[in-house]
Design a protein around this motif. Structure first.
Motif, PDB file in Angstrom:
ATOM      1  N   LEU B  11      -1.025  -2.046 -11.238  1.00  0.00           N
ATOM      2  CA  LEU B  11      -1.681  -3.348 -11.056  1.00  0.00           C
ATOM      3  C   LEU B  11      -1.881  -3.697  -9.583  1.00  0.00           C
ATOM      4  N   GLY B  12      -1.029  -3.186  -8.737  1.00  0.00           N
ATOM      5  CA  GLY B  12      -1.168  -3.506  -7.318  1.00  0.00           C
ATOM      6  C   GLY B  12      -0.164  -2.741  -6.490  1.00  0.00           C
ATOM      7  N   LEU B  13      -0.392  -2.720  -5.179  1.00  0.00           N
ATOM      8  CA  LEU B  13       0.536  -2.021  -4.287  1.00  0.00           C
ATOM      9  C   LEU B  13       1.689  -2.927  -3.850  1.00  0.00           C
ATOM     10  N   GLU B  14       1.520  -4.245  -4.012  1.00  0.00           N
ATOM     11  CA  GLU B  14       2.588  -5.163  -3.606  1.00  0.00           C
ATOM     12  C   GLU B  14       3.871  -4.864  -4.370  1.00  0.00           C
ATOM     13  N   GLU B  15       3.725  -4.450  -5.641  1.00  0.00           N
ATOM     14  CA  GLU B  15       4.913  -4.255  -6.472  1.00  0.00           C
ATOM     15  C   GLU B  15       5.425  -2.809  -6.453  1.00  0.00           C
ATOM     16  N   LEU B  16       4.739  -1.917  -5.769  1.00  0.00           N
ATOM     17  CA  LEU B  16       5.180  -0.514  -5.740  1.00  0.00           C
ATOM     18  C   LEU B  16       6.149  -0.272  -4.590  1.00  0.00           C
ATOM     19  N   THR B  17       7.122   0.584  -4.815  1.00  0.00           N
ATOM     20  CA  THR B  17       8.026   0.963  -3.725  1.00  0.00           C
ATOM     21  C   THR B  17       7.340   1.991  -2.835  1.00  0.00           C
ATOM     22  N   ALA B  18       7.889   2.166  -1.634  1.00  0.00           N
ATOM     23  CA  ALA B  18       7.350   3.185  -0.727  1.00  0.00           C
ATOM     24  C   ALA B  18       7.429   4.569  -1.377  1.00  0.00           C
ATOM     25  N   ALA B  19       8.505   4.802  -2.134  1.00  0.00           N
ATOM     26  CA  ALA B  19       8.681   6.119  -2.772  1.00  0.00           C
ATOM     27  C   ALA B  19       7.570   6.372  -3.795  1.00  0.00           C
ATOM     28  N   LYS B  20       7.190   5.339  -4.529  1.00  0.00           N
ATOM     29  CA  LYS B  20       6.129   5.512  -5.519  1.00  0.00           C
ATOM     30  C   LYS B  20       4.775   5.723  -4.843  1.00  0.00           C
ATOM     31  N   ILE B  21       4.548   5.010  -3.751  1.00  0.00           N
ATOM     32  CA  ILE B  21       3.291   5.221  -3.011  1.00  0.00           C
ATOM     33  C   ILE B  21       3.258   6.649  -2.471  1.00  0.00           C
ATOM     34  N   GLN B  22       4.395   7.084  -1.936  1.00  0.00           N
ATOM     35  CA  GLN B  22       4.490   8.463  -1.419  1.00  0.00           C
ATOM     36  C   GLN B  22       4.185   9.468  -2.528  1.00  0.00           C
ATOM     37  N   LEU B  23       4.756   9.246  -3.715  1.00  0.00           N
ATOM     38  CA  LEU B  23       4.522  10.152  -4.842  1.00  0.00           C
ATOM     39  C   LEU B  23       3.038  10.181  -5.204  1.00  0.00           C
ATOM     40  N   LEU B 144      -6.426   5.300  -1.475  1.00  0.00           N
ATOM     41  CA  LEU B 144      -7.350   6.290  -0.895  1.00  0.00           C
ATOM     42  C   LEU B 144      -7.508   6.049   0.601  1.00  0.00           C
ATOM     43  N   ASP B 145      -7.407   4.795   1.034  1.00  0.00           N
ATOM     44  CA  ASP B 145      -7.438   4.522   2.476  1.00  0.00           C
ATOM     45  C   ASP B 145      -6.215   5.145   3.147  1.00  0.00           C
ATOM     46  N   MET B 146      -5.054   5.003   2.514  1.00  0.00           N
ATOM     47  CA  MET B 146      -3.842   5.584   3.096  1.00  0.00           C
ATOM     48  C   MET B 146      -3.906   7.112   3.107  1.00  0.00           C
ATOM     49  N   LEU B 147      -4.462   7.687   2.048  1.00  0.00           N
ATOM     50  CA  LEU B 147      -4.582   9.150   2.002  1.00  0.00           C
ATOM     51  C   LEU B 147      -5.501   9.646   3.126  1.00  0.00           C
ATOM     52  N   THR B 148      -6.590   8.895   3.363  1.00  0.00           N
ATOM     53  CA  THR B 148      -7.531   9.280   4.420  1.00  0.00           C
ATOM     54  C   THR B 148      -6.870   9.170   5.794  1.00  0.00           C
ATOM     55  N   LEU B 149      -6.106   8.108   5.990  1.00  0.00           N
ATOM     56  CA  LEU B 149      -5.389   7.954   7.261  1.00  0.00           C
ATOM     57  C   LEU B 149      -4.368   9.069   7.444  1.00  0.00           C
ATOM     58  N   ARG B 150      -3.656   9.388   6.368  1.00  0.00           N
ATOM     59  CA  ARG B 150      -2.628  10.432   6.449  1.00  0.00           C
ATOM     60  C   ARG B 150      -3.250  11.796   6.709  1.00  0.00           C
ATOM     61  N   ASP B 151      -4.410  12.046   6.093  1.00  0.00           N
ATOM     62  CA  ASP B 151      -5.123  13.304   6.352  1.00  0.00           C
ATOM     63  C   ASP B 151      -5.401  13.464   7.838  1.00  0.00           C
ATOM     64  N   HIS B 152      -5.847  12.373   8.450  1.00  0.00           N
ATOM     65  CA  HIS B 152      -6.297  12.449   9.833  1.00  0.00           C
ATOM     66  C   HIS B 152      -5.143  12.459  10.829  1.00  0.00           C
ATOM     67  N   PHE B 153      -4.173  11.561  10.620  1.00  0.00           N
ATOM     68  CA  PHE B 153      -3.094  11.405  11.604  1.00  0.00           C
ATOM     69  C   PHE B 153      -1.829  12.168  11.216  1.00  0.00           C
ATOM     70  N   LYS B 154      -1.791  12.736  10.006  1.00  0.00           N
ATOM     71  CA  LYS B 154      -0.620  13.467   9.486  1.00  0.00           C
ATOM     72  C   LYS B 154       0.609  12.577   9.319  1.00  0.00           C
ATOM     73  N   ARG B 155       0.428  11.286   9.384  1.00  0.00           N
ATOM     74  CA  ARG B 155       1.543  10.353   9.198  1.00  0.00           C
ATOM     75  C   ARG B 155       0.968   8.972   8.942  1.00  0.00           C
ATOM     76  N   LEU B 156       1.805   8.085   8.400  1.00  0.00           N
ATOM     77  CA  LEU B 156       1.424   6.675   8.294  1.00  0.00           C
ATOM     78  C   LEU B 156       2.383   5.811   9.121  1.00  0.00           C
ATOM     79  N   GLU B 157       3.607   6.298   9.249  1.00  0.00           N
ATOM     80  CA  GLU B 157       4.621   5.532   9.962  1.00  0.00           C
ATOM     81  C   GLU B 157       4.213   5.342  11.428  1.00  0.00           C
ATOM     82  N   GLY B 158       4.272   4.109  11.871  1.00  0.00           N
ATOM     83  CA  GLY B 158       3.971   3.824  13.269  1.00  0.00           C
ATOM     84  C   GLY B 158       2.487   3.725  13.593  1.00  0.00           C
TER      85      GLY B 158
END
Lengths: 182, 317
Positions: B11-23, B144-158
């Motif tokens: 239903l949304g990303l607000e309720e998902l944990t970081a681990a679930k987003i990572q998965l 999909l925005d996070m996946l695109t960012l991760r593809d490009h920068f190889k990380r999301l943290e920071g």
């Protein structure tokens, strides 16, 4: 109940077995022309790498090595579900009219190999497909057999056969686990 | 059906944990390759029936979901409000219950009302996937925005990501803010005061009033569409004025201290929030976002349909 582990193949035996399997692959296909080895994720891939290297040492030919992840081709998503993270399939060449050896660590029910055959068929039409496994533990649920078998073990469910490879597990070994979490 | 990985619904990303987003992101990764195959199809969801219930116009999200469903071999039905019983006054729940009575497995829903996806999920047994509810969330776009960012920068943290433009009306902005923050990224927003939410401080984001400041700060700009159809006037003086002050142009980007990744969830108002030479320029990953959208949606469908991974491992043979 505590689990019992017994070593079926130690590191030296794994190496010896793989050398024999490499020889059998070359003999089965009467050479290495149009031959591709495809490992099933995960440990089949490392075993395929070893076989490719052994064939290179013996025949002086570097065979292509692919990887198949069969998770999305399993027939049991609705009953037991998939592994959560899907691995990568890597087959960068046309496999039409090629001779393909599927390599896996353990042959058990046959469902993994059925899935692998389905997946390969989506990539093309090899002239021949053979199956090489390090261990055949019996217990088939489908009419599938291996062309090349490293070691045949008679293991009754719920006992488990664990294959360890040094690339992922730090050592090479085949272990039969009975009782406990098996 | 309840997935051990995601629960019943997305239903949304607000309720998902970081681990679930990572998965979800990790699962989407290998799905990209399937779209490159000669036969772009795997049998994973064979026999599953999925209804795409779109009460708002959508092109790319609906098509992206449909591609994802078909590439997993699911059977799909598209229902749009125009031309369906909805236009005769049938309620959302009645529509969904009728569909469910035809033994469907999943519903992908888009609705103009915030909370519509949750409302539906609480009333039907099928898995519900939110494809955009009002100004609330658009979780698969956030992923999909996070996946695109991760593809490009190889990380999301920071990572420093600035969401630019019409944040007030944007469900994409909320999913991005919540998702990126959970994954350790720094998030900022930039836009005219009239197009920022009232409670902007509570979102924990930096706020830039000038696009030049955002460009100086960010590793990536996620440029939002000016949602003219949601505005009843009075938000901005004129489109020309908006473009002059907040539009992302090549001239403004050339003054950036580093290369900035340019993202846009589409559809774009070229010449308003983004100029064509930026949208089509070397730093734009807008089409990569579209490609990643299919992989992310395949991952969501796959994980929601999944069973118990521990049993699956034991069943390998």
């Amino acid at each position: 109940m505590a689990s019992t582990r017994s070593i079926a193949l130690d590191a030296r035996a794994v190496a010896r077995t793989l050398r024999r399997m490499a020889d059998e692959i070359v003999e089965l296909f009467d050479g290495t022309d149009d031959l591709i080895l495809v490992g099933i994720q995960r440990r089949g891939v490392q075993l395929a790498d070893r076989l490719v290297e052994m064939i290179r040492e013996r025949e002086g030919v570097q065979l292509p090595r692919g990887a198949l992840d069969i998770t999305l081709y399993r027939d049991d998503l609705q009953t037991v579900g998939p592994r959560p993270v899907v691995g990568k399939t890597h087959l960068p060449w046309l496999i039409d009219r090629q001779r393909v050896v599927i390599v896996d660590d353990v042959l058990y029910t046959g469902r993994t190999i059925r899935a692998a055959l389905d997946e390969l068929a989506d990539f093309g039409r090899p002239s021949r497909i053979a199956l090489a496994v390090l261990v055949d533990r019996g217990g088939r649920e489908l009419p599938i057999h291996a062309d090349i078998v490293g070691k045949k073990l008679d293991v009754v469910q719920p006992a488990r056969v664990d294959v360890q490879v040094s690339e992922l597990d730090g050592e090479d070994a085949v272990t039969v686990v009975t009782g406990g979490e098996a | 059906m309840n997935s051990p990985h995601l629960g019943k619904d997305l239903l949304g990303l607000e309720e998902l944990t970081a681990a679930k987003i990572q998965l979800l992101l990790d699962t989407a990764e290998p799905f990209k390759e399937i779209s490159l195959r000669a036969i772009k199809k795997v049998p994973t969801l064979r026999g599953a029936t999925i209804v795409n219930l779109f009460f708002e116009p959508s092109t790319r999200t609906r098509i992206s979901f449909e591609f994802a469903e078909k590439r997993l071999s699911a059977d799909t039905v598209n229902v749009a409000s125009a031309g369906s019983s909805v236009s005769k006054g049938e309620t959302l729940v009645d529509t969904a219950r009728n569909l469910e009575a035809m033994k469907i497995d999943m519903v992908v829903v888009r609705h103009a009302a915030s909370g519509a996806a949750r409302f539906l999920a609480q009333r039907i047994e099928s898995n519900v996937i939110n494809a955009g509810d009002g100004t609330h969330e658009h979780p698969t776009q956030g992923l999909l925005d996070m996946l695109t960012l991760r593809d490009h920068f190889k990380r999301l943290e920071g990572l420093r990501v600035c969401i630019c433009g019409d944040v007030l009306h944007s469900r994409v902005a909320r999913s991005n803010i919540w998702g990126l923050q959970k994954m350790g990224a720094e998030v900022a927003i930039c836009g005219p005061r009239s197009l920022l939410p009232n409670h902007v401080e509570s979102l924990g984001v930096h706020v830039f009033r000038r696009i030049e400041e955002a460009i100086e700060w960010a590793d990536a700009l996620n440029i939002l569409r000016l949602q003219l159809e949601r505005m009843q006037g009075g938000y901005i003086p004129s489109l020309r004025e908006y473009n002059r002050v907040f539009g992302v142009t090549r001239e403004k980007l050339e003054r950036a201290p580093r290369d900035i990744l340019i993202m846009h969830p589409g559809p774009m108002n070229r010449g308003v929030e983004i100029d064509s030479d930026v949208a089509d320029g070397p730093h734009s990953v807008i089409l990569d976002q579209v490609t990643n959208g299919v992989a992310v949606r395949m991952a969501v469908l796959y994980l929601l349909a999944g069973g118990n991974p521990a049993l699956a491992e034991a069943a390998k043979g």
